[in-house]
Write an enzyme that holds these catalytic residues in place. Structure first.
Site, PDB file in Angstrom:
ATOM      1  N   ASP A   1      -2.355   2.363  -9.162  1.00  0.00           N
ATOM      2  CA  ASP A   1      -1.190   2.483  -8.518  1.00  0.00           C
ATOM      3  C   ASP A   1      -0.780   3.864  -8.672  1.00  0.00           C
ATOM      4  O   ASP A   1       0.511   4.211  -9.106  1.00  0.00           O
ATOM      5  CB  ASP A   1      -0.226   1.490  -9.231  1.00  0.00           C
TER       6      ASP A   1
ATOM      7  N   SER B   1       1.539 -11.931   2.688  1.00  0.00           N
ATOM      8  CA  SER B   1       2.901 -11.619   3.213  1.00  0.00           C
ATOM      9  C   SER B   1       2.875 -10.204   3.909  1.00  0.00           C
ATOM     10  O   SER B   1       3.272  -9.849   5.081  1.00  0.00           O
ATOM     11  CB  SER B   1       3.974 -11.943   2.554  1.00  0.00           C
TER      12      SER B   1
ATOM     13  N   HIS C   1       2.247  -0.606  -3.684  1.00  0.00           N
ATOM     14  CA  HIS C   1       2.677  -1.183  -5.255  1.00  0.00           C
ATOM     15  C   HIS C   1       4.395  -1.334  -5.312  1.00  0.00           C
ATOM     16  O   HIS C   1       5.327  -0.471  -4.631  1.00  0.00           O
ATOM     17  CB  HIS C   1       2.514   0.130  -6.170  1.00  0.00           C
TER      18      HIS C   1
ATOM     19  N   GLU D   1       8.688  -4.094   1.108  1.00  0.00           N
ATOM     20  CA  GLU D   1       7.252  -3.786   1.274  1.00  0.00           C
ATOM     21  C   GLU D   1       6.650  -3.844   2.502  1.00  0.00           C
ATOM     22  O   GLU D   1       6.142  -3.260   3.139  1.00  0.00           O
ATOM     23  CB  GLU D   1       6.449  -4.701   0.241  1.00  0.00           C
TER      24      GLU D   1
HETATM   25  C1  GRF Z   1       2.911  -7.345  -3.229  1.00  0.00           C
HETATM   26  O1  GRF Z   1       4.090  -7.417  -3.977  1.00  0.00           O
HETATM   27  C2  GRF Z   1       2.131  -6.208  -3.699  1.00  0.00           C
HETATM   28  O2  GRF Z   1       2.886  -5.275  -3.699  1.00  0.00           O
HETATM   29  C3  GRF Z   1       1.586  -6.706  -4.872  1.00  0.00           C
HETATM   30  O3  GRF Z   1       1.025  -8.150  -4.944  1.00  0.00           O
HETATM   31  C4  GRF Z   1       2.159  -8.429  -3.765  1.00  0.00           C
HETATM   32  C5  GRF Z   1       1.062  -9.139  -2.922  1.00  0.00           C
HETATM   33  O4  GRF Z   1       2.191  -9.788  -1.852  1.00  0.00           O
HETATM   34  N1  GRF Z   1       0.304  -5.763  -5.467  1.00  0.00           N
HETATM   35  P1  GRF Z   1       1.528 -10.367  -0.406  1.00  0.00           P
HETATM   36  O5  GRF Z   1       0.102 -11.198  -0.775  1.00  0.00           O
HETATM   37  O6  GRF Z   1       1.190  -9.601   0.516  1.00  0.00           O
HETATM   38  O7  GRF Z   1       2.512 -11.827  -0.225  1.00  0.00           O
END
Ligand code: GRF
Length: 197
Positions: A155, A13, A114, A184
Site C-alpha cells: 500500500d 464491488s 487502498h 473507492e
Molecule cells: C476494498 O476496500 C479495497 O480497498 C480493499 O479491499 C476491498 C475490496 O472490496 N483492499 P471489493 O472486493 O472491491 O468489493
C-alpha cells in the site's frame, strides 16, 4: 484498446465500478481482458461472467503445497496475463502481495486501491484500524488512495488519486465502510481515467 486485467479476491464491488464505467462509456478505449481471482469463491468472478468478461481462477495453494517460492506463483501469474495481451493491471481488493517476479513484467503499470490515505493503515484492515484510531481520539478522518505499485511494499507507491473521508461521531464501523467504499468506487474509475484515457 488498452487491455487491463483486474485482480480480485472477494466481493468485487470495485470491479463492478470499472465494469459499469466501461459499459457507460466513461473509460473510453479501455477494456477488461480478464478478471483473475486467487479465491474460488470470490463473488467478483460471478460479476465478470455476468458481463461477459473472461475469468481465471488461479490459487496460490498448489504452489505453497509443492514448496515452491511465492515468486514462482507471481511469475506464472504474469505469464497468464501476458497470454491475454494485458498492458495494465488493477488490484481491486486483491489480497496477495506481488513480488518483483510479477512487477518487472508491468513496470509502472500496476495500480492498487487502498482504503486509507497515503502512509496510513497499510494492510487488509485499513478501514477498521482508521475507525479504531477515531474512537481513541487519534484522528477525525480517513480516506482512500489509488497508487502505482513500484515494488513489494504494501500500500505504498506514487499516488494517482487520494481523497479524505470524514468520520462522524454517530458512525458505526459499517457506516464508515460504506462511505469509504462509495469513495473507492468513484476514485478508482477517476484514477484509471487519468492514467489510461
Ligand atoms: C476494498 O476496500 C479495497 O480497498 C480493499 O479491499 C476491498 C475490496 O472490496 N483492499 P471489493 O472486493 O472491491 O468489493
Amino acid at each position: 484498446m488498452i487491455r487491463i486485467a483486474v485482480l480480485i479476491s472477494g466481493f468485487g464491488s470495485n470491479l463492478q465500478a470499472i465494469i459499469d464505467a466501461i459499459e457507460e462509456g466513461r473509460l473510453p478505449g479501455v477494456e477488461i481482458a480478464l478478471v483473475l481471482s486467487n479465491r474460488r469463491e470470490a463473488y467478483g468472478l460471478k460479476r465478470a461472467v455476468r458481463h461477459g468478461v473472461p475469468v481465471v481462477y488461479f490459487p496460490l495453494a498448489p504452489y505453497s503445497r509443492a514448496g515452491r517460492p511465492r515468486e514462482a506463483y507471481d511469475a506464472a501469474l504474469a505469464a497468464i496475463l501476458q497470454t491475454f495481451d494485458v498492458s495494465w493491471v488493477v488490484m481491486a481488493g486483491w489480497m496477495h502481495v506481488l513480488s518483483g517476479a510479477f512487477l518487472r513484467h508491468f513496470p509502472s503499470r500496476v495500480v492498487n486501491l487502498h482504503p486509507a490515505l497515503p502512509g496510513t493503515f497499510p494492510g487488509p484492515q485499513g478501514i477498521q484500524e482508521a475507525y479504531e484510531a477515531y474512537r481513541k481520539g487519534e484522528s477525525d478522518h480517513t480516506g482512500v488512495m489509488v497508487h502505482l505499485v513500484p515494488d513489494e511494499a504494501v500500500d505504498v507507491g506514487p499516488v494517482v488519486e487520494e481523497e479524505v473521508v470524514p468520520i462522524h461521531p454517530e458512525d458505526g464501523l459499517d457506516d464508515l465502510e460504506e462511505r469509504v467504499h462509495t469513495v473507492e468506487h468513484r476514485l478508482l474509475v477517476q484514477a484509471l481515467h487519468s492514467l489510461l484515457c
